[in-house]
Scaffold this motif. Structure first.
Motif, PDB file in Angstrom:
ATOM      1  N   GLU A 186     -24.559 -12.314  -8.325  1.00 17.67           N
ATOM      2  CA  GLU A 186     -24.814 -12.833  -6.988  1.00 17.67           C
ATOM      3  C   GLU A 186     -23.940 -12.166  -5.930  1.00 17.67           C
ATOM      4  O   GLU A 186     -24.349 -12.007  -4.780  1.00 17.67           O
ATOM      5  N   GLU A 187     -22.718 -11.767  -6.311  1.00 16.58           N
ATOM      6  CA  GLU A 187     -21.844 -11.135  -5.318  1.00 16.58           C
ATOM      7  C   GLU A 187     -22.394  -9.794  -4.836  1.00 16.58           C
ATOM      8  O   GLU A 187     -21.955  -9.270  -3.817  1.00 16.58           O
ATOM      9  N   ALA A 188     -23.362  -9.234  -5.577  1.00 21.04           N
ATOM     10  CA  ALA A 188     -23.993  -7.968  -5.176  1.00 21.04           C
ATOM     11  C   ALA A 188     -25.385  -8.218  -4.590  1.00 21.04           C
ATOM     12  O   ALA A 188     -26.260  -7.369  -4.696  1.00 21.04           O
ATOM     13  N   ARG A 189     -25.572  -9.401  -3.963  1.00 24.82           N
ATOM     14  CA  ARG A 189     -26.849  -9.644  -3.282  1.00 24.82           C
ATOM     15  C   ARG A 189     -27.091  -8.554  -2.253  1.00 24.82           C
ATOM     16  O   ARG A 189     -26.159  -7.879  -1.819  1.00 24.82           O
ATOM     17  N   TRP A 190     -28.344  -8.402  -1.815  1.00 18.64           N
ATOM     18  CA  TRP A 190     -28.716  -7.249  -1.005  1.00 18.64           C
ATOM     19  C   TRP A 190     -27.919  -7.149   0.284  1.00 18.64           C
ATOM     20  O   TRP A 190     -27.544  -6.066   0.713  1.00 18.64           O
ATOM     21  N   LYS A 191     -27.620  -8.264   0.930  1.00 18.17           N
ATOM     22  CA  LYS A 191     -26.844  -8.199   2.176  1.00 18.17           C
ATOM     23  C   LYS A 191     -25.496  -7.513   1.942  1.00 18.17           C
ATOM     24  O   LYS A 191     -25.060  -6.679   2.742  1.00 18.17           O
ATOM     25  N   VAL A 192     -24.846  -7.843   0.847  1.00 20.76           N
ATOM     26  CA  VAL A 192     -23.528  -7.270   0.549  1.00 20.76           C
ATOM     27  C   VAL A 192     -23.672  -5.812   0.101  1.00 20.76           C
ATOM     28  O   VAL A 192     -22.933  -4.936   0.547  1.00 20.76           O
ATOM     29  N   THR A 193     -24.633  -5.564  -0.780  1.00 19.31           N
ATOM     30  CA  THR A 193     -24.847  -4.195  -1.255  1.00 19.31           C
ATOM     31  C   THR A 193     -25.235  -3.284  -0.101  1.00 19.31           C
ATOM     32  O   THR A 193     -24.749  -2.149   0.011  1.00 19.31           O
ATOM     33  N   ARG A 194     -26.102  -3.783   0.754  1.00 21.96           N
ATOM     34  CA  ARG A 194     -26.509  -3.002   1.932  1.00 21.96           C
ATOM     35  C   ARG A 194     -25.297  -2.698   2.808  1.00 21.96           C
ATOM     36  O   ARG A 194     -25.117  -1.562   3.282  1.00 21.96           O
ATOM     37  N   GLY A 195     -24.439  -3.693   3.005  1.00 19.97           N
ATOM     38  CA  GLY A 195     -23.228  -3.485   3.793  1.00 19.97           C
ATOM     39  C   GLY A 195     -22.278  -2.498   3.146  1.00 19.97           C
ATOM     40  O   GLY A 195     -21.682  -1.651   3.829  1.00 19.97           O
ATOM     41  N   ALA A 196     -22.143  -2.582   1.818  1.00 12.04           N
ATOM     42  CA  ALA A 196     -21.254  -1.653   1.110  1.00 12.04           C
ATOM     43  C   ALA A 196     -21.751  -0.221   1.233  1.00 12.04           C
ATOM     44  O   ALA A 196     -20.975   0.713   1.474  1.00 12.04           O
ATOM     45  N   ARG A 197     -23.062  -0.044   1.097  1.00 12.30           N
ATOM     46  CA  ARG A 197     -23.630   1.298   1.204  1.00 12.30           C
ATOM     47  C   ARG A 197     -23.506   1.831   2.633  1.00 12.30           C
ATOM     48  O   ARG A 197     -23.218   3.011   2.848  1.00 12.30           O
ATOM     49  N   ALA A 198     -23.697   0.955   3.615  1.00 13.88           N
ATOM     50  CA  ALA A 198     -23.552   1.369   5.015  1.00 13.88           C
ATOM     51  C   ALA A 198     -22.113   1.776   5.312  1.00 13.88           C
ATOM     52  O   ALA A 198     -21.856   2.806   5.946  1.00 13.88           O
ATOM     53  N   ALA A 199     -21.164   0.963   4.838  1.00 15.92           N
ATOM     54  CA  ALA A 199     -19.753   1.266   5.087  1.00 15.92           C
ATOM     55  C   ALA A 199     -19.343   2.563   4.405  1.00 15.92           C
ATOM     56  O   ALA A 199     -18.640   3.398   4.988  1.00 15.92           O
ATOM     57  N   TYR A 200     -19.784   2.747   3.169  1.00 11.56           N
ATOM     58  CA  TYR A 200     -19.435   3.960   2.424  1.00 11.56           C
ATOM     59  C   TYR A 200     -19.992   5.198   3.128  1.00 11.56           C
ATOM     60  O   TYR A 200     -19.276   6.194   3.324  1.00 11.56           O
TER      61      TYR A 200
END
Length: 499
Positions: free
Chosen positions: A236-250
């Protein structure tokens, strides 16, 4: 004829597929320009998908099984020759500007000077209380598995540290220096925390797509009942909102890094012009980041996003607009730089790639990556062998889960073709066994762990030498985000750090 000045820019955790020409599109105009004026090695792999062992291997041109270093609390003995020693012997001043993640009393390993400190601990003992004060809520986010606790836009230690390093390098390049220079610029981005500027975050938040094998129904069959690997998959901690944010930040961090490379390259060119010397400029990283593929984040796996690294060269003696497809290793970088400098380094398994400029590529070469990871208190050795179109991966005690990927037909590594190519598998299994046994690798890691514990005990009684660690992270870069895809406070010291 004067020896060329050489500058190598080395980032941390930048996978080769995150650039304008890669699988995940990031605006990298500086790297694009280097690609056009110089040579890019399209298939370069780390020798270990973790910072310290990869960098030790980079310095010594030796596999982890030859150094015995598999973890981030390992150090290279000071009697081990590094390519920097060969450069010093040839008359070079070897300058370390920033990060290299050396641990212990020897912070040089062939560098004659250091002009900027490191961001991670330089002592055997991690100064947790000091770092908790300096990093605040971002203390644990520099490592797995807590890299998703804070994700978004704002300030971070990574960006502030890298800004400091670049400033020191630009100042150094304004000064006159008598000896020929080899300068290694070590920055920390795009290493997590997954935090970038608001401008970059918004730009890539609209652009990034879901990673491969992200949805539960897409998870490859080869991960079923493979606990050592599936334990890395996030829920759950890798839900799309978080994953999308991580990819954007990276991606934002990669573009910021690209602009920093551009500033340093421009200053280096002005330096060589003033001194009337030839110049060689290079870029590489130590390993990559899976960034949500298979719901995994960070490094410590052999999948392409984690194990494949960028390596580009431009300048005197380097062909322009050349793409080399041959398999190469992070261990080749030092010997290549030495030959470009007019000397040689022949102590490790790495090789100079200058013959590749003329098309003398070794089509039978096997490039190796090795790791020993900890899981539930036990050590598990593993190895990757890259050969022609194939990548073979094997984990100790999970040999029934061996993987073989045909990267030409299956570049995203979705299908394990282990049963379809028995002759390839048998050949690579035999080559793996020739290198070292898994039992011996695990023993090496245990031995290094015992040594580290002894040195930690010594530091407990004598105090740690923390002089070359960066301590100036400002208060506003400790977890206060402008935009938060995830924001979960961490109690400093309550969890194990794996930086």
């Amino acid at each position: 004829m004067k020896q060329p000045d050489i500058l190598l820019f080395m980032s941390d955790q930048h996978g080769a597929d995150y650039c304008s020409w890669g699988d995940v599109k990031v605006d990298t105009p500086t790297l694009d320009a280097i690609r056009k004026t110089g040579t890019v090695f399209e298939n370069t792999y780390t020798s270990c998908p973790l910072c310290v062992p990869a960098r030790i291997s980079f310095m010594s041109s030796k596999l982890p099984s030859d150094t015995g270093c598999y973890g981030n609390q390992d150090a290279l003995p000071d009697i081990t020759p590094c390519f920097t020693h060969a450069l010093v012997a040839a008359g070079y001043e070897t300058v370390l500007a920033g990060r290299m993640h050396f641990v212990g009393e020897d912070q040089r390993h062939g560098f004659t000077k250091r002009i900027a400190p490191d961001i991670t601990p330089v002592s055997w003992t991690v100064p947790k209380e000091k770092m908790a004060q300096e990093r605040g809520n971002l203390m644990g986010c520099q490592g797995e598995p807590f890299c998703l606790n804070y994700v978004g836009a704002g300030e971070s230690p990574v960006m502030n540290y890298d800004k400091m390093v670049i400033e020191q390098v630009l100042e150094y390049l304004e000064e006159p220096h008598e000896k020929p220079q080899f300068i290694l610029v070590g920055t920390y981005g795009p290493h997590f925390p997954y935090i970038t500027s608001k401008e970059m975050y918004l730009k890539y938040y609209d652009r990034v797509e879901k990673p491969s094998f992200y949805e539960p129904e897409e998870i490859p069959e080869y991960l079923q009942d493979f606990e050592l690997q599936s334990s890395r998959m996030r829920g759950e901690e890798a839900r799309w909102k978080v994953t999308r944010g991580a990819r954007a930040a990276y991606c934002g961090l990669v573009e910021i890094m690209d602009s920093q490379i551009g500033k340093v390259k421009k200053a280096f060119e002005k330096y060589t012009e003033r001194h009337g010397t030839e110049g060689i400029f290079g870029y590489c990283s130590d390993h990559g980041d899976t960034l949500g593929e298979r719901r995994m984040f960070g490094k410590q796996t052999y999948y392409e996003k984690s194990a494949k690294i960028p390596f580009l060269l431009t300048g005197s003696g380097v062909p322009a607009n050349k793409q080399i497809q041959a398999l190469t290793s992070i261990m080749d970088i030092g010997p290549t730089i030495c030959e470009l400098a007019g000397t040689e380094y022949t102590f490790g398994e790495g090789r100079s790639l200058l013959p590749y400029f003329a098309g003398e590529e070794d089509g039978e070469r096997i490039v190796v990556s090795q790791f020993v990871e900890k899981y539930k208190g036990e050590s598990y050795a593993s190895m990757m062998l890259r050969y022609k179109n194939y990548k073979y991966i094997s984990y100790h005690h999970y040999e029934n889960k061996d993987m073989l990927f045909n990267l030409k037909e299956d570049p995203k590594e979705g299908h394990n073709c282990i049963t379809e190519k028995p002759e390839v598998v048998e050949y690579l299994k035999n080559e793996r066994r020739k290198l070292i046994s898994f039992d011996e690798m695990e023993k090496q890691r245990a031995d290094h762990g015992k040594r580290a514990q002894l040195f930690i005990a010594v530091e407990k009684n004598t105090g740690i030498n923390d002089e070359e660690r960066w301590k100036d992270n400002p208060p506003e870069a400790r977890g206060e985000l402008e935009i938060a895809a995830a924001s979960e406070p961490i109690v400093p010291g309550s969890r194990i750090m794996r930086i």
